[in-house]
Design a protein around this motif. Structure first.
Motif, short mmCIF file in Angstrom:
data_model
loop_
_atom_site.label_atom_id
_atom_site.label_comp_id
_atom_site.label_asym_id
_atom_site.label_seq_id
_atom_site.Cartn_x
_atom_site.Cartn_y
_atom_site.Cartn_z
N MET A 151 47.08 29.28 50.87
CA MET A 151 45.84 28.93 50.20
C MET A 151 46.06 28.99 48.70
O MET A 151 46.51 30.00 48.17
N GLU A 152 45.73 27.92 48.03
CA GLU A 152 45.87 27.88 46.58
C GLU A 152 44.51 28.02 45.93
O GLU A 152 43.53 27.42 46.37
N LEU A 153 44.48 28.80 44.88
CA LEU A 153 43.24 28.99 44.13
C LEU A 153 43.16 27.98 43.01
O LEU A 153 44.16 27.64 42.38
N SER A 154 41.95 27.53 42.73
CA SER A 154 41.77 26.59 41.63
C SER A 154 41.87 27.34 40.30
O SER A 154 41.84 28.57 40.24
N LYS A 155 41.99 26.56 39.24
CA LYS A 155 42.13 27.15 37.91
C LYS A 155 40.90 28.00 37.55
O LYS A 155 41.02 29.09 37.02
N GLY A 156 39.72 27.49 37.88
CA GLY A 156 38.49 28.24 37.58
C GLY A 156 38.40 29.54 38.33
O GLY A 156 37.93 30.55 37.80
N THR A 157 38.86 29.54 39.58
CA THR A 157 38.84 30.76 40.37
C THR A 157 39.80 31.79 39.80
O THR A 157 39.49 32.98 39.72
N LYS A 158 40.97 31.33 39.37
CA LYS A 158 41.94 32.25 38.76
C LYS A 158 41.39 32.85 37.48
O LYS A 158 41.54 34.05 37.23
N VAL A 159 40.74 32.03 36.67
CA VAL A 159 40.14 32.52 35.43
C VAL A 159 39.04 33.52 35.74
O VAL A 159 38.92 34.57 35.09
N ALA A 160 38.22 33.23 36.74
CA ALA A 160 37.13 34.14 37.10
C ALA A 160 37.66 35.48 37.60
O ALA A 160 37.12 36.54 37.26
N ILE A 161 38.71 35.45 38.40
CA ILE A 161 39.30 36.70 38.90
C ILE A 161 39.90 37.50 37.74
O ILE A 161 39.69 38.72 37.63
N TRP A 162 40.62 36.82 36.87
CA TRP A 162 41.22 37.49 35.71
C TRP A 162 40.15 38.08 34.81
O TRP A 162 40.23 39.23 34.40
N ALA A 163 39.12 37.29 34.52
CA ALA A 163 38.05 37.76 33.63
C ALA A 163 37.28 38.91 34.25
O ALA A 163 36.91 39.87 33.57
N GLY A 164 37.02 38.82 35.54
CA GLY A 164 36.31 39.90 36.22
C GLY A 164 37.08 41.20 36.20
O GLY A 164 36.51 42.27 36.00
N SER A 165 38.40 41.10 36.39
CA SER A 165 39.20 42.33 36.36
C SER A 165 39.26 42.92 34.96
O SER A 165 39.19 44.14 34.78
N ILE A 166 39.38 42.07 33.93
CA ILE A 166 39.38 42.57 32.55
C ILE A 166 38.04 43.23 32.23
O ILE A 166 37.99 44.32 31.63
N CYS A 167 36.94 42.61 32.62
CA CYS A 167 35.61 43.20 32.38
C CYS A 167 35.45 44.52 33.12
O CYS A 167 34.89 45.47 32.58
N LEU A 168 35.95 44.58 34.35
CA LEU A 168 35.87 45.82 35.11
C LEU A 168 36.64 46.94 34.43
O LEU A 168 36.14 48.06 34.29
N PHE A 169 37.86 46.65 33.98
CA PHE A 169 38.64 47.67 33.28
C PHE A 169 37.99 48.07 31.97
O PHE A 169 38.05 49.24 31.56
N HIS A 170 37.34 47.14 31.29
CA HIS A 170 36.65 47.47 30.05
C HIS A 170 35.46 48.40 30.32
O HIS A 170 35.25 49.37 29.59
N VAL A 171 34.70 48.11 31.36
CA VAL A 171 33.57 48.98 31.71
C VAL A 171 34.06 50.36 32.11
O VAL A 171 33.48 51.38 31.72
#
Length: 71
Positions: free
Chosen positions: A1-21
Motif C-alpha cells: 500500500m502506497e501513501l499519497s503525498k498529502g497523507t505522508k505530510v499529514a502523518i509527518w506534521a501530526g507527529s511533529i505537533c504531537l512531539f511539540h505538545v
C-alpha cells in the motif's frame, strides 16, 4: 500500500505537533515550576518562554494547515 503525498505530510506534521505538545507539557510540568519569579513581578522568564513555545506551535500548525489544505 502506497501513501499519497498529502497523507505522508499529514502523518509527518501530526507527529511533529504531537512531539511539540509533549515538549510543552514536559516544560510546564518539570521546568516551569522551578523557575524564579520575583515577588513584585506579574510574570517571569518562564512565562515568556512558554509564550514563545506556544507561538512557535501556532505558527508551525498554521503552516502545516496551509500546506495540507491549499496544495
Amino acid at each position: 500500500m502506497e501513501l499519497s503525498k498529502g497523507t505522508k505530510v499529514a502523518i509527518w506534521a501530526g507527529s511533529i505537533c504531537l512531539f511539540h505538545v509533549i515538549g510543552m507539557l514536559v516544560f510546564r510540568a518539570f521546568i516551569y515550576a522551578d523557575m524564579y519569579i520575583a515577588p513584585e513581578d506579574a510574570y517571569g522568564i518562564s512565562d515568556l518562554i512558554e509564550l514563545l513555545i506556544g507561538a512557535v506551535f501556532l505558527v508551525f500548525f498554521d503552516g502545516i494547515y496551509f500546506i495540507i489544505f491549499h496544495i
